[in-house]
Design a protein around this motif. Structure first.
Motif, mmCIF file in Angstrom:
data_model
loop_
_atom_site.group_PDB
_atom_site.id
_atom_site.type_symbol
_atom_site.label_atom_id
_atom_site.label_comp_id
_atom_site.label_asym_id
_atom_site.label_seq_id
_atom_site.Cartn_x
_atom_site.Cartn_y
_atom_site.Cartn_z
ATOM 1 N N MET A 1 0.810 -1.216 0.000
ATOM 2 C CA MET A 1 0.000 0.000 0.000
ATOM 3 C C MET A 1 0.842 1.264 0.000
ATOM 4 N N ALA A 2 2.168 1.124 0.060
ATOM 5 C CA ALA A 2 3.026 2.301 0.200
ATOM 6 C C ALA A 2 3.174 3.039 -1.132
ATOM 7 N N ILE A 3 3.367 4.348 -1.036
ATOM 8 C CA ILE A 3 3.765 5.160 -2.179
ATOM 9 C C ILE A 3 4.971 5.998 -1.772
ATOM 10 N N LYS A 4 5.688 6.492 -2.770
ATOM 11 C CA LYS A 4 6.854 7.322 -2.518
ATOM 12 C C LYS A 4 6.634 8.693 -3.141
ATOM 13 N N PHE A 5 7.296 9.694 -2.588
ATOM 14 C CA PHE A 5 7.270 11.005 -3.215
ATOM 15 C C PHE A 5 8.563 11.742 -2.915
ATOM 16 N N MET A 6 8.829 12.772 -3.714
ATOM 17 C CA MET A 6 9.973 13.639 -3.479
ATOM 18 C C MET A 6 9.624 15.055 -3.926
ATOM 19 N N ARG A 7 10.274 16.028 -3.303
ATOM 20 C CA ARG A 7 10.140 17.424 -3.720
ATOM 21 C C ARG A 7 11.067 17.688 -4.899
ATOM 22 N N THR A 8 10.622 18.566 -5.807
ATOM 23 C CA THR A 8 11.454 18.960 -6.940
ATOM 24 C C THR A 8 11.774 20.451 -6.903
ATOM 25 N N GLY A 9 11.486 21.104 -5.775
ATOM 26 C CA GLY A 9 11.684 22.543 -5.633
ATOM 27 C C GLY A 9 10.366 23.279 -5.726
ATOM 28 N N GLN A 10 10.304 24.455 -5.067
ATOM 29 C CA GLN A 10 9.081 25.258 -5.007
ATOM 30 C C GLN A 10 7.940 24.394 -4.456
ATOM 31 N N GLN A 11 6.850 24.237 -5.166
ATOM 32 C CA GLN A 11 5.761 23.366 -4.710
ATOM 33 C C GLN A 11 5.719 22.054 -5.490
ATOM 34 N N GLY A 12 6.764 21.746 -6.221
ATOM 35 C CA GLY A 12 6.773 20.545 -7.045
ATOM 36 C C GLY A 12 6.907 19.267 -6.233
ATOM 37 N N ILE A 13 6.033 18.307 -6.527
ATOM 38 C CA ILE A 13 6.050 16.997 -5.876
ATOM 39 C C ILE A 13 5.892 15.914 -6.947
ATOM 40 N N LEU A 14 6.772 14.936 -6.938
ATOM 41 C CA LEU A 14 6.653 13.772 -7.809
ATOM 42 C C LEU A 14 6.278 12.577 -6.931
ATOM 43 N N VAL A 15 5.213 11.867 -7.320
ATOM 44 C CA VAL A 15 4.667 10.762 -6.526
ATOM 45 C C VAL A 15 4.665 9.507 -7.385
ATOM 46 N N TRP A 16 5.044 8.381 -6.793
ATOM 47 C CA TRP A 16 5.022 7.140 -7.564
ATOM 48 C C TRP A 16 4.806 5.926 -6.666
ATOM 49 N N ASP A 17 4.408 4.830 -7.328
ATOM 50 C CA ASP A 17 4.107 3.563 -6.678
ATOM 51 C C ASP A 17 5.002 2.504 -7.312
ATOM 52 N N ASP A 18 5.983 2.013 -6.571
ATOM 53 C CA ASP A 18 6.910 1.017 -7.115
ATOM 54 C C ASP A 18 6.201 -0.279 -7.500
ATOM 55 N N GLU A 19 5.121 -0.598 -6.798
ATOM 56 C CA GLU A 19 4.421 -1.858 -7.043
ATOM 57 C C GLU A 19 3.712 -1.862 -8.391
ATOM 58 N N THR A 20 3.039 -0.756 -8.718
ATOM 59 C CA THR A 20 2.256 -0.704 -9.951
ATOM 60 C C THR A 20 2.929 0.115 -11.051
#
Length: 254
Positions: A1-20
């Motif tokens: 059920m876990a997801i990952k995310f990271m900041r890319t600067g300012q308000q940028g967020i990249l979100v991903w799911d390694d499973e799917t």
């Protein structure tokens, strides 16, 4: 059920799911621009597995128009999420097919079985509306695999916003802007956001499982110290989890 995310600067967020392999980006600011302090950490190839790109409002560091046009040509599978107020203008102006857009507003949601997208109006200095009652600035409530994210875009507080946020919660992660506002910046057409104190009080009241501050590091004239936000929350609302993410630092939740 876990997801990952990271900041890319300012308000940028990249979100991903390694499973799917499902991946989406919110307010990614990719274009080179004079004065930016955070170098874009993403290449066009990094976006090849992205399904959705969100823009909370039509400012270059949130809806990066030139980047969106280029991305649309290189990655024809990507769809773009934007405020419905721009439904009649954005596709033509960016030369992107209208079918590739998902237009959202308060009360106008999207659900495709993978992800649910809802919106709350944002007040970027003012709680503006178009002649049709639609909103140019939005916060997105994104639910994926029962994990609920609240990306606040750019906003100040306004009457009723606490209640609107409560109705859509609870949240696993909230991403508030903390750079504040003042007369000098507004005079120069730099529209403001919550102060770090206002953001801290909002987080301490709404009580997400985690809060990640943003909108403080891209431009020297429009920044803030995230440590002030973290310190204030920890002192005033002990037990509320907050964290500063460095650009490209990954975090797993769920």
């Amino acid at each position: 059920m876990a997801i990952k995310f990271m900041r890319t600067g300012q308000q940028g967020i990249l979100v991903w799911d390694d499973e799917t392999g499902y991946k989406f980006g919110i307010d990614l600011f990719i274009s080179d621009m004079e004065g930016r302090q955070i170098k874009n950490p993403l290449s066009m190839d990094d976006l090849k597995n992205v399904s959705l790109l969100f823009g909370t409002h039509d400012h270059v560091d949130h809806i990066d128009r030139s980047a969106w046009s280029e991305i649309a040509k290189i990655h024809p599978h990507i769809k773009f999420v934007a405020p419905k107020l721009f439904e009649k203008t954005l596709p033509q102006e960016l030369d992107i097919s209208e079918e590739r857009f998902i237009f959202i507003d308060e009360g106008i949601a999207f659900n495709d079985g993978n992800i649910r997208i809802e919106a709350i109006p944002a007040a970027h200095e003012f709680l503006d509306t178009g002649s049709d009652g639609l909103h140019p600035y939005l916060m997105y409530i994104i639910t994926y695999k029962n994990i609920r994210l609240c990306h606040m875009g750019d906003t100040c507080l306004y009457e009723g916003v606490y209640q609107k946020l409560r109705e859509k919660g609870p949240y696993d992660v909230m991403f508030p802007p903390i750079n504040g506002r003042d007369a000098r910046r507004l005079k120069d057409d730099c529209i403001g956001n919550m102060t770090y104190q206002e953001a801290a009080d909002l987080i301490g009241t709404i009580k997400p499982k985690l809060a990640i501050p943003g909108h403080y590091d891209m431009f020297a004239f429009n920044g803030a110290d995230p440590k002030d936000f973290i310190d204030y929350v920890e002192i005033k609302y002990p037990g509320q989890k907050v964290k500063t993410l460095e650009v490209c630092e990954e975090y797993t939740i769920g």
